[in-house]
Scaffold this motif. Structure first.
Motif, PDB file in Angstrom:
ATOM      1  N   SER A 169     -11.914   6.196   8.812  1.00  0.00           N
ATOM      2  CA  SER A 169     -12.068   5.109   7.846  1.00  0.00           C
ATOM      3  C   SER A 169     -10.955   5.152   6.804  1.00  0.00           C
ATOM      4  N   LYS A 170     -10.612   6.354   6.339  1.00  0.00           N
ATOM      5  CA  LYS A 170      -9.543   6.479   5.347  1.00  0.00           C
ATOM      6  C   LYS A 170      -8.208   6.065   5.927  1.00  0.00           C
ATOM      7  N   VAL A 225      -4.265  -0.485   6.893  1.00  0.00           N
ATOM      8  CA  VAL A 225      -4.868  -1.827   6.809  1.00  0.00           C
ATOM      9  C   VAL A 225      -5.600  -2.183   8.102  1.00  0.00           C
ATOM     10  N   SER A 241      -4.485   7.149  -2.792  1.00  0.00           N
ATOM     11  CA  SER A 241      -4.623   5.803  -2.241  1.00  0.00           C
ATOM     12  C   SER A 241      -4.449   5.780  -0.725  1.00  0.00           C
ATOM     13  N   SER A 286     -16.248   2.057  -1.516  1.00  0.00           N
ATOM     14  CA  SER A 286     -15.061   2.844  -1.815  1.00  0.00           C
ATOM     15  C   SER A 286     -14.485   3.369  -0.511  1.00  0.00           C
ATOM     16  N   LEU A 287     -13.176   3.184  -0.366  1.00  0.00           N
ATOM     17  CA  LEU A 287     -12.518   3.678   0.829  1.00  0.00           C
ATOM     18  C   LEU A 287     -11.835   5.021   0.569  1.00  0.00           C
ATOM     19  N   GLN A 337     -10.301  -2.597  11.844  1.00  0.00           N
ATOM     20  CA  GLN A 337     -10.210  -2.443  10.399  1.00  0.00           C
ATOM     21  C   GLN A 337     -11.538  -1.933   9.856  1.00  0.00           C
ATOM     22  N   VAL A 338     -11.520  -1.480   8.616  1.00  0.00           N
ATOM     23  CA  VAL A 338     -12.776  -1.173   7.946  1.00  0.00           C
ATOM     24  C   VAL A 338     -13.520  -2.480   7.719  1.00  0.00           C
ATOM     25  N   ASP A 378      -7.970   2.334   6.154  1.00  0.00           N
ATOM     26  CA  ASP A 378      -7.695   1.775   4.839  1.00  0.00           C
ATOM     27  C   ASP A 378      -6.219   1.925   4.497  1.00  0.00           C
ATOM     28  N   CYS A 379      -5.629   3.053   4.891  1.00  0.00           N
ATOM     29  CA  CYS A 379      -4.227   3.324   4.606  1.00  0.00           C
ATOM     30  C   CYS A 379      -3.297   2.366   5.344  1.00  0.00           C
ATOM     31  N   LYS A 384       0.830  -1.207   0.000  1.00  0.00           N
ATOM     32  CA  LYS A 384       0.000   0.000   0.000  1.00  0.00           C
ATOM     33  C   LYS A 384       0.865   1.258   0.000  1.00  0.00           C
TER      34      LYS A 384
END
Length: 302
Positions: free
Chosen positions: A222-223, A229, A33, A295-296, A274-275, A226-227, A13
Motif C-alpha cells: 500500500s505504501k 501513484v 512521504s 492515511s497512506l 492503486q490504493v 502511494d509512492c 511526489k
C-alpha cells in the motif's frame, strides 16, 4: 487518468518539480512521504524515487554511483543521506549495490525488517557448509557487537592486516543483507561506520520482529502504491521481488484487491493498481459526504 497525468503526479511526489530537498527536515519529510528511495539511479531503471533527484529537484542527467565521486550534486546528496542515517530518520538496506544506498523511511522500516531481518537478531550467526554466513562474517559480527560503532578501516585492521578489502566487503554484505548490521555514519579518511542494528535502533527491530510477514507485506505494498501513484502487477513484483518471493507479492495483492483496499485504474491503454480511494458515506442528515481519507503513511503500532 492519462499517462502524462500519472507522470506529473510522480514528478510532484518524488520532488522532481524544482522543490529541492536540501535540509534534514526536508529529507525526513520526503522519505516519510515516499517510503523508499534509491540514492542514485540504476542502469536498469526501477520504479522508485531517486534521492539525488530530489536533492537536485529534477531528473535530468543524474549521476550514477560510478560517477558520484566527481559530481558535486551526488556528494551533497550523500552528505544529507548520512545526516538522515545519523538521525535515524532513514535506514539503509543492501538490496542492489553497496555503493547505491536503498533508503527506507523510519515509519516503514519495521515493516521492511519483518520481511528481511533476523527474528532473533541477538543470536550470533553461525558459519558452516550449510550456513548462509562465512566465518569472516561471523567474526566481523562479533567484533562489531563488541566494539561498534566501528569504522570499516578499523574493523579490517582488527580482523587481520592481511585481509583484503573485497573479502571484508563480502563478509559485511552477508550481515547487512539480513539487517544484522547497518551503516550509521561516514567520515572522510575512515569510511563507513558499522553497528549492530538491534543496538542502533532497538525499537524498530522489536516492532519488526512482532509483525507477521503477511501484515508487513500488505502494508508496504500500500505504501509503495502511494509512492508511485499506480503500478501494474509486473512493476509490483519487480520491486518487491528483490526481497520476497514474487508468489507472495501476487497473493498479497490479490488479498488487498479482494478486501477492496486496492482498486484498478485505467491509465492510457493500461489497467494499473492503486490504493482504493475513500468511499463516500451518508451522514445522519442523509447529506452525501466523503469519508476522511485514509492515511497512506505506514501506520504506527501500539
Amino acid at each position: 487518468m492519462t499517462d502524462s497525468e500519472l507522470q506529473q503526479a510522480r514528478t510532484e511526489k518524488w520532488r522532481l518539480d524544482g522543490r529541492t530537498v536540501r535540509t534534514l527536515e526536508d529529507g525526513r519529510a520526503f522519505l516519510e512521504s515516499v517510503g523508499f528511495s534509491l540514492l542514485y539511479p540504476l542502469k536498469q531503471p526501477l520504479l522508485v524515487p531517486i534521492f539525488v533527484g530530489a536533492w537536485v529537484g529534477a531528473d535530468d542527467h543524474l549521476p550514477t554511483w560510478q560517477h558520484s565521486f566527481s559530481d558535486q550534486r551526488a556528494q551533497a546528496a550523500r552528505e544529507l543521506m548520512v545526516r538522515l542515517l545519523r538521525d535515524r530518520a532513514a535506514f539503509e538496506a543492501n538490496l542492489f549495490d553497496e555503493n547505491n544506498a536503498f533508503l527506507v523511511s523510519a515509519s516503514a522500516f519495521p515493516y521492511f525488517y519483518a520481511l528481511v531481518g533476523e527474528r532473533n537478531p541477538k543470536q550470533a550467526p553461525k558459519a558452516g557448509s550449510r550456513a548462509e554466513y562465512s566465518q569472516l562474517a561471523c567474526d566481523a559480527f562479533e567484533l562489531i557487537r563488541r566494539e561498534g560503532p566501528i569504522s570499516k578501516q578499523k574493523l579490517g585492521e582488527r580482523l587481520g592486516g592481511s585481509l583484503s578489502e573485497p573479502a571484508l566487503d563480502r563478509g559485511l554484505s552477508e550481515l547487512w543483507s539480513r539487517l544484522r548490521i547497518t551503516r550509521v555514519d561516514y567520515k572522510a579518511g575512515e569510511g563507513a561506520f558499522w553497528d549492530v542494528l538491534y543496538r542502533w535502533s532497538p525499537d524498530a527491530v522489536r516492532e519488526g520482529i512482532s509483525l507477521s510477514v503477511g501484515e508487513a507485506l500488505t502494508a508496504l505494498i500500500s505504501k509503495y502504491l502511494d509512492c508511485v501513484v499506480a503500478a501494474d502487477q509486473q512493476e509490483l513484483e519487480t520491486f518487491f521481488g528483490n526481497f520476497v518471493p514474487r508468489s507472495r507479492v501476487k497473493e498479497a495483492v490479490n488479498a488487498l484487491l479482494a478486501a477492496r483496499e486496492l482498486s484498478f485504474v485505467h491509465v492510457g491503454n493500461r489497467s494499473l493498481i492503486q490504493v482504493a480511494p475513500p468511499k463516500p458515506v451518508f451522514s445522519a442528515g442523509t447529506k452525501l459526504q466523503k469519508s476522511p481519507p485514509r492515511s497512506l503513511i505506514v501506520p504506527p503500532r501500539s
